[in-house]
Design a protein around this motif. Structure first.
Motif, PDB file in Angstrom:
ATOM      1  N   GLY A 289       0.812  -1.204   0.000  1.00 40.23           N
ATOM      2  CA  GLY A 289       0.000   0.000   0.000  1.00 40.23           C
ATOM      3  C   GLY A 289       0.848   1.258   0.000  1.00 40.23           C
ATOM      4  N   PRO A 290       0.227   2.388  -0.272  1.00 38.05           N
ATOM      5  CA  PRO A 290       0.999   3.643  -0.392  1.00 38.05           C
ATOM      6  C   PRO A 290       1.669   4.078   0.907  1.00 38.05           C
ATOM      7  N   LEU A 291       1.127   3.670   2.058  1.00 38.19           N
ATOM      8  CA  LEU A 291       1.729   4.090   3.325  1.00 38.19           C
ATOM      9  C   LEU A 291       3.138   3.543   3.506  1.00 38.19           C
ATOM     10  N   PHE A 292       3.397   2.383   2.913  1.00 34.80           N
ATOM     11  CA  PHE A 292       4.683   1.725   3.117  1.00 34.80           C
ATOM     12  C   PHE A 292       5.537   1.726   1.848  1.00 34.80           C
ATOM     13  N   MET A 293       5.203   2.588   0.905  1.00 36.86           N
ATOM     14  CA  MET A 293       6.022   2.776  -0.291  1.00 36.86           C
ATOM     15  C   MET A 293       6.895   4.010  -0.090  1.00 36.86           C
ATOM     16  N   PRO A 294       8.204   3.884  -0.264  1.00 33.60           N
ATOM     17  CA  PRO A 294       9.090   5.025   0.032  1.00 33.60           C
ATOM     18  C   PRO A 294       8.884   6.193  -0.921  1.00 33.60           C
ATOM     19  N   SER A 381      -9.224   6.425  12.185  1.00 33.85           N
ATOM     20  CA  SER A 381      -9.631   7.778  11.806  1.00 33.85           C
ATOM     21  C   SER A 381      -8.765   8.378  10.709  1.00 33.85           C
ATOM     22  N   PHE A 382      -7.465   8.102  10.726  1.00 36.04           N
ATOM     23  CA  PHE A 382      -6.552   8.804   9.825  1.00 36.04           C
ATOM     24  C   PHE A 382      -5.786   7.895   8.871  1.00 36.04           C
ATOM     25  N   VAL A 383      -5.842   6.590   9.080  1.00 37.53           N
ATOM     26  CA  VAL A 383      -5.067   5.675   8.237  1.00 37.53           C
ATOM     27  C   VAL A 383      -5.969   4.846   7.335  1.00 37.53           C
ATOM     28  N   VAL A 384      -6.997   4.240   7.912  1.00 35.25           N
ATOM     29  CA  VAL A 384      -7.913   3.418   7.113  1.00 35.25           C
ATOM     30  C   VAL A 384      -8.680   4.318   6.149  1.00 35.25           C
ATOM     31  N   PRO A 385      -8.729   3.981   4.865  1.00 39.87           N
ATOM     32  CA  PRO A 385      -9.477   4.820   3.912  1.00 39.87           C
ATOM     33  C   PRO A 385     -10.957   4.848   4.255  1.00 39.87           C
ATOM     34  N   GLN A 386     -11.532   6.039   4.208  1.00 40.71           N
ATOM     35  CA  GLN A 386     -12.935   6.205   4.576  1.00 40.71           C
ATOM     36  C   GLN A 386     -13.884   5.813   3.444  1.00 40.71           C
ATOM     37  N   ASP A 387     -13.418   5.853   2.205  1.00 41.69           N
ATOM     38  CA  ASP A 387     -14.251   5.471   1.070  1.00 41.69           C
ATOM     39  C   ASP A 387     -14.209   3.957   0.888  1.00 41.69           C
ATOM     40  N   TYR A 388     -15.349   3.397   0.502  1.00 41.21           N
ATOM     41  CA  TYR A 388     -15.419   1.955   0.276  1.00 41.21           C
ATOM     42  C   TYR A 388     -14.707   1.601  -1.023  1.00 41.21           C
ATOM     43  N   THR A 389     -13.915   0.549  -0.965  1.00 44.94           N
ATOM     44  CA  THR A 389     -13.239   0.036  -2.146  1.00 44.94           C
ATOM     45  C   THR A 389     -13.767  -1.362  -2.451  1.00 44.94           C
ATOM     46  N   VAL A 390     -13.412  -1.867  -3.633  1.00 44.29           N
ATOM     47  CA  VAL A 390     -13.850  -3.210  -4.014  1.00 44.29           C
ATOM     48  C   VAL A 390     -13.307  -4.247  -3.031  1.00 44.29           C
TER      49      VAL A 390
END
Length: 427
Positions: A289-294, A381-390
């Protein structure tokens, strides 16, 4: 009248004892020796205590690293064991042996409420992952699905059975003690299982979200101890006389820096960053995921000329780690202050003696409880995406619906899509 010539004569020294006024900075030799021996013994005890504390910390660290390597399920088991020890220490805090002798089986009632709460909390948290684990076996799958469906009813009637048991065991002249124990038991359940619920969710969201907050509390505790040990002079709070401003400030700086560094280290291991969707123990592979991509940031010219590299790689999760570090260093210690005040109220030094040099498990978990709740709230609140994904919808379908319901959903969804395709082709 004769003149007294002796009046003006110089006074001759007498053979009596001459007293000298002692100065404020003079002490008898015996007192100095006694104080010196006392200070020497104090220093020896101080360093001996630090050595015992350091050795037990290393043993705990080694065991903790082994459990981390084994995986999510073993970490959860470790949390359960720690909670049992915490509950035992807190149950014993208000226990009176004289009254307990007159109430046979009363201690069993406390543990009945405890394990009922454990079944309810962990049943709600791990039910979906348990279903995902047994989907290959139809018979076991149906059994587990039924248990999960009626889990709340089972827990409710277990609690009601304990409640009735408590009422039927009430004894005259023991009402105050029994109701006090009843209230104390429920307070323990709230404190222990509120923290544990958030901790377990953090574990299965990815060991990273359990390990980083727990590590920051440990770093802050160790840093505060050593900064206070070597530099502490100014008392911080009356509830905990050994805490100093020097230790608090030094630990805050060390914890914030450690948060930024540790997030980068932990973020490179998929074993720590991947969430666990079932209760298996196999190796994990996932998209980090983008959080762990440098992300690469160029260094200013006046810095890069002194370094062999021109840019620095930073994981986006490191910025989140700074928030966790600030909380762990500034707010989480108040959990320890609360525990210190609690112990002073009951006139005890530690909640237990399970860990040499540290006290009991509750003494080590006071700040961890505050931190675990914040880590969960921050993550949601700040890490998990709030929009639903597939992916999120698919996970919800797989975890919430039975196999037959999933097949029906597949057929209906296929029919809907087929009708839409036909409608578009005709138009």
């Amino acid at each position: 009248m004769q003149k007294d010539h002796g009046a003006n004569a110089p006074a001759t020294p007498t053979s009596g004892r001459v007293r000298h006024r002692r100065r404020s900075n003079e002490f008898p030799v015996e007192m100095g020796r006694a104080n010196g021996n006392h200070l020497l013994a104090y220093d020896q005890n101080k360093y001996r205590s630090m050595w015992v504390r350091a050795c037990s910390s290393l043993w705990m660290l080694a065991g903790f690293l082994l459990i981390l390597y084994l995986g999510h399920l073993y970490i959860w088991a470790m949390v359960v064991i720690i909670q049992i020890f915490m509950a035992r220490e807190l149950f014993n805090l208000l226990r009176k042996a004289h009254e307990d002798k007159r109430l046979p089986g009363f201690r069993i009632l406390n543990w009945h409420f405890y394990f009922t709460a454990m079944l309810f909390v962990y049943g709600r948290i791990l039910s979906h992952r348990l279903v995902n684990t047994v989907t290959s076996d139809k018979i076991f799958y149906r059994l587990v699905s039924r248990l999960i469906k009626y889990q709340m009813v089972i827990c409710y009637f277990l609690y009601i059975a304990g409640f009735m048991w408590f009422i039927l065991t009430l004894k005259k002249k023991m009402y105050k003690y029994q109701f006090g124990q009843f209230a104390w038991t429920h307070m323990i359940l709230i404190v222990v299982f509120t923290q544990s619920a958030f901790t377990v969710v953090n574990i299965f969201e990815g060991i990273f979200w359990f390990l980083l907050p727990a590590s920051l509390i440990a770093v802050n505790d160790v840093a505060a101890y050593f900064f206070g040990f070597f530099f502490g002079k100014t008392p911080l709070i009356k509830l905990s006389p050994k805490k100093t401003w020097e230790g608090f400030i030094g630990a805050s700086v060390a914890t914030t820096i450690s948060a930024f560094v540790l997030a980068n280290v932990f973020g490179h291991f998929q074993w720590l960053t991947c969430p666990r969707k079932d209760l298996s123990t196999g190796w994990l592979h996932c998209d980090p995921g983008p959080l762990f991509m440098p992300e690469y940031h160029p260094l200013p010219g006046w810095i890069s000329q002194w370094l062999p590299w021109k840019e620095i790689a930073i994981l986006p999760v490191q910025w989140h780690a700074l928030c966790l570090g600030l909380f762990a260093s500034i707010i989480a210690p108040f959990g320890g202050f609360f525990a210190s005040g609690f112990k002073r109220a009951f006139k005890i030094k530690d909640f237990g003696d399970s860990i040499p040099g540290h006290g009991g498990f509750t003494d080590r978990m006071d700040c961890q409880m505050v931190m675990a709740v914040f880590a969960y709230i921050y993550h949601q609140s700040f890490v998990v995406p709030q929009d639903y994904t597939v992916e999120m919808i698919m996970d919800e379908i797989l975890s919430s619906l039975t196999l037959e319901e999933q097949q029906n959903l597949y057929k209906k969804l296929g029919q809907i899509l087929q009708d839409r395709v036909l409608g578009l082709s005709q138009s």
